[in-house]
Design a protein around this motif. Structure first.
Motif, PDB file in Angstrom:
ATOM      1  N   THR A 109     -49.250  -1.233 -14.546  1.00 46.81           N
ATOM      2  CA  THR A 109     -48.734  -1.280 -13.170  1.00 46.81           C
ATOM      3  C   THR A 109     -47.706  -0.167 -12.985  1.00 46.81           C
ATOM      4  O   THR A 109     -46.841   0.024 -13.837  1.00 46.81           O
ATOM      5  N   PHE A 110     -47.866   0.569 -11.868  1.00 46.60           N
ATOM      6  CA  PHE A 110     -46.849   1.572 -11.514  1.00 46.60           C
ATOM      7  C   PHE A 110     -45.995   1.020 -10.386  1.00 46.60           C
ATOM      8  O   PHE A 110     -46.508   0.442  -9.423  1.00 46.60           O
ATOM      9  N   ILE A 111     -44.705   1.229 -10.517  1.00 46.67           N
ATOM     10  CA  ILE A 111     -43.793   0.836  -9.437  1.00 46.67           C
ATOM     11  C   ILE A 111     -42.909   2.019  -9.102  1.00 46.67           C
ATOM     12  O   ILE A 111     -42.403   2.700  -9.998  1.00 46.67           O
ATOM     13  N   ASP A 112     -42.761   2.292  -7.798  1.00 45.39           N
ATOM     14  CA  ASP A 112     -41.777   3.291  -7.380  1.00 45.39           C
ATOM     15  C   ASP A 112     -40.484   2.556  -7.094  1.00 45.39           C
ATOM     16  O   ASP A 112     -40.463   1.647  -6.256  1.00 45.39           O
ATOM     17  N   LEU A 113     -39.422   2.953  -7.784  1.00 45.29           N
ATOM     18  CA  LEU A 113     -38.131   2.314  -7.588  1.00 45.29           C
ATOM     19  C   LEU A 113     -37.244   3.259  -6.768  1.00 45.29           C
ATOM     20  O   LEU A 113     -37.136   4.440  -7.086  1.00 45.29           O
ATOM     21  N   ARG A 114     -36.636   2.702  -5.720  1.00 44.38           N
ATOM     22  CA  ARG A 114     -35.892   3.558  -4.783  1.00 44.38           C
ATOM     23  C   ARG A 114     -34.430   3.151  -4.712  1.00 44.38           C
ATOM     24  O   ARG A 114     -34.104   1.963  -4.751  1.00 44.38           O
TER      25      ARG A 114
END
Ligand code: ASP
Length: 608
Positions: free
Chosen positions: A35-40
């Motif tokens: 799973t890829f997650i973009d963390l902002r």
């Protein structure tokens, strides 16, 4: 420790480092077991990679958009680099994670091209503020703030706060009022500006004051107005107009440099109010382009120093021009080949209620030297040539002419000029042109009360040469229709506006500092001694104790930011703005108050 780095910080040089990040989940993308997650966060976005070993844990606590997440892991070089983001060379191979807080599904997507409409975004402004586009605007606002403070500090200005619960300051708008519980039946007014306070500070000897301060005006709203807005408010003593112009040209140039990296070397142009009205039809001309007005006809009591060339158009049996008070023209470059459809469209444009003209006359100056006009029946080729020459038209230009009552027609030609400038791409977003408009009229005629009001505010001084005109003439206007012939109509003020790309960004004046003259000014505005004492006794009193000569200016901070940020609306640059009806839709304010509060205030509603 919640985080070792921000989400905008890590680069390829950080590869193989152990890090802890915290932020909001922008997107979740599942590819089979990984799973890829973009963390902002405020600083940027970092890609997180959750491997197979975390699958179970992810299944147990699924992550949704806007969840607040803390991750620990290793910085790895990415195989699939993303050149669009600063952290695009790396990703974090997550070793452990913790959901710091969950989030409900946000009502719109938190990204630049969001699917949220204006109302929805305002209702959830705290989510809207997470969007990059909005954040950029607030960053720009802060940069302008910092630059202004630095400049003013370097120049010895002192930031001094002034109160919000005060008595009316007249800037020409309606006051917001606040009832006083401790003084039942009495009200404070919120300041329309700190005007009288900054003048009192001059009397106190704080010779350079500034404040980046909220002002409150209960006006009907437009896109670029807010009931509460911010000014960079400044005052200096022992100064003349020239000192103020120099000091604050410097301020704006410094802001240009710091915020836009623009080295504005030219001296700022200056123009009298009369010249601005004559050449551009308004007092805040956009001088990024020419297309100046040609005044073919104007009423004799206005612009008395100007040459009248109405014989060019009068007496040709063309009633529209013969009967009009004012006839004005602009030569639009390179548009002589406009089709019938295009000139019809322009005619419709000037007939719109906002512009309010009855029609539009045009003359095409063809490239072969011939003319074609909508008034060929009335004017010979020779006459058209003479008109074209008066408007400074060149071959290939389209001359547009409006006729009607002075005020409306001048305003209309000014709007038409701006519109044509826009259509021809002459109002370039990245070009900045400053202008000082000087020598404003001191008074304005208020039709509803048949009296004079201060055009700027009542503390603005008349030009020294006009002081006697003010003192020696009775302010009463005997004949309302002829108010322009009253000597007061021609009195000029020591007032100045700074204009940027057709917007007034600041305005101020050299003040009255002698009690007698201030009393005369109040009297000219129709205030008797009792009213003067009631409203401004404190200021008149202060002027008895060694008030120094002084003057100042205030800049519209929100508007300055919006122009520098290339937006039409100041709302985009305010963290929590009101909508066009003055409502805060997030707070649902204004709203009613409790019965108990009414009782304490001893106030009863009597709504009509
Ligand atoms: N107080 C004025 C205003 O708000 C500015 C000034 O005269 O300094 O427009």
């Amino acid at each position: 420790m919640y985080r070792s780095h921000t989400c905008g910080e890590l680069r390829i040089e950080n590869a193989n480092q152990q890090v802890t990040l915290a932020g909001w989940v922008q997107t979740v993308r599942k590819f089979g077991a990984i799973t890829f997650i973009d963390l902002r966060d405020r600083y940027g976005i970092t890609q997180l990679l959750f491997g197979e070993e975390l699958n179970n844990e992810l299944d147990q606590s699924p992550l949704g958009r806007e969840f607040v997440l803390q991750v620990k892991g290793m910085v790895n070089e990415r195989s699939n680099k993303n050149a669009n983001i600063a952290t695009g060379d790396i990703e974090i191979k997550v070793e452990s994670f913790k959901v710091l807080n969950k989030s409900a599904v946000p009502p719109f997507t938190i990204q630049d091209d969001t699917d949220g409409g204006d109302d929805l975004r305002m209702k959830y402004r705290y989510l809207d503020l997470r969007r990059n586009a909005v954040k950029k605007n607030l960053e720009l606002r802060y940069a302008v703030n910092r630059s202004a403070r630095n400049y003013l500090h370097e120049n010895n200005f002192m930031d001094i706060e002034t109160p919000f619960l005060i008595k009316s300051t007249p800037e020409g708008a309606r006051d917001f009022v606040v009832p006083s519980r401790m003084n039942a039946g009495q009200f404070y007014a919120l300041p329309q500006s700190p005007q009288t306070f900054k003048q009192l500070l001059m009397v106190s000897g704080y010779d350079r004051y500034y404040q980046i301060v909220k002002c409150f005006r209960d006006e009907d709203l437009r896109a670029d107005r807010q009931p509460e807005f911010t000014q960079i408010d400044c005052e200096m003593c022992f100064v003349e107009q020239e000192d103020i112009l120099n000091m604050f040209e410097g301020l704006i140039k410094q802001i240009f440099k710091d915020v836009k990296n623009i080295d504005y070397k030219e001296t700022v142009e200056r123009m009298s109010w009369e010249e601005a009205m004559w050449q551009y039809g308004n007092d805040k001309p956009d001088i990024r382009f020419g297309m100046k007005i040609c005044n073919l006809k104007f009423p004799s009591h206005t612009f008395s120093s100007k040459e009248n060339i109405s014989s060019l158009i009068n007496g040709a049996d063309f009633k529209v021009f013969d009967e009009a008070e004012t006839v004005v023209a602009i030569a639009v470059p390179g548009c002589s080949e406009y089709s019938r459809k295009q000139t019809d469209e322009l005619t419709e444009w000037v007939k719109r209620p906002q512009i309010g003209m009855k029609g539009l006359v045009f003359i095409k100056v063809n490239t072969d030297g011939t003319f074609k006009s909508s008034v060929d029946k009335f004017y010979s080729e020779e006459k058209l040539k003479a008109i074209a020459s008066a408007t400074n038209a060149s071959a290939g230009d389209l001359i547009l002419i409006l006729a009607g009552a002075e005020e409306r027609t001048r305003k209309a030609i000014s709007e038409l000029r701006l519109e044509m400038g826009k259509r021809l791409g002459l109002r370039k977003e990245n070009e900045f042109k400053l202008l000082w408009v000087l020598d404003f009229p001191l008074f304005e005629y208020a039709e509803e009360d048949n009296r004079w009001v201060a055009r700027h505010h009542p503390f603005t001084s008349p030009k020294p040469s006009d002081i006697q005109v003010m003192i020696n003439n009775n302010p009463v206007i005997e004949n309302a229709a002829d108010y322009l012939k009253h000597p007061y109509a021609n009195i000029k003020a020591n007032a100045y506006d700074m204009v940027l790309n057709g917007n007034e960004i600041g305005g101020g004046s050299i003040r009255i500092y002698q009690r007698e003259l201030q009393e005369k000014m109040f009297a000219a505005l129709g205030m008797d001694a009792a009213e003067q004492h009631h409203k401004f006794g404190f200021l008149l009193g202060a002027f008895e104790y060694g008030a120094p000569p002084h003057g100042g200016i205030a800049f519209g901070f929100d508007r300055l930011c919006s122009i520098l940020g290339g937006s039409e609306s100041i709302r985009d640059f305010i963290a929590f703005p009101k909508n066009n009806s003055g409502r805060d839709v997030m707070l649902d304010a204004p709203s009613t108050i409790d019965e108990k509060q009414f009782e304490e205030l001893q106030i009863k509603l009597n709504l009509k």
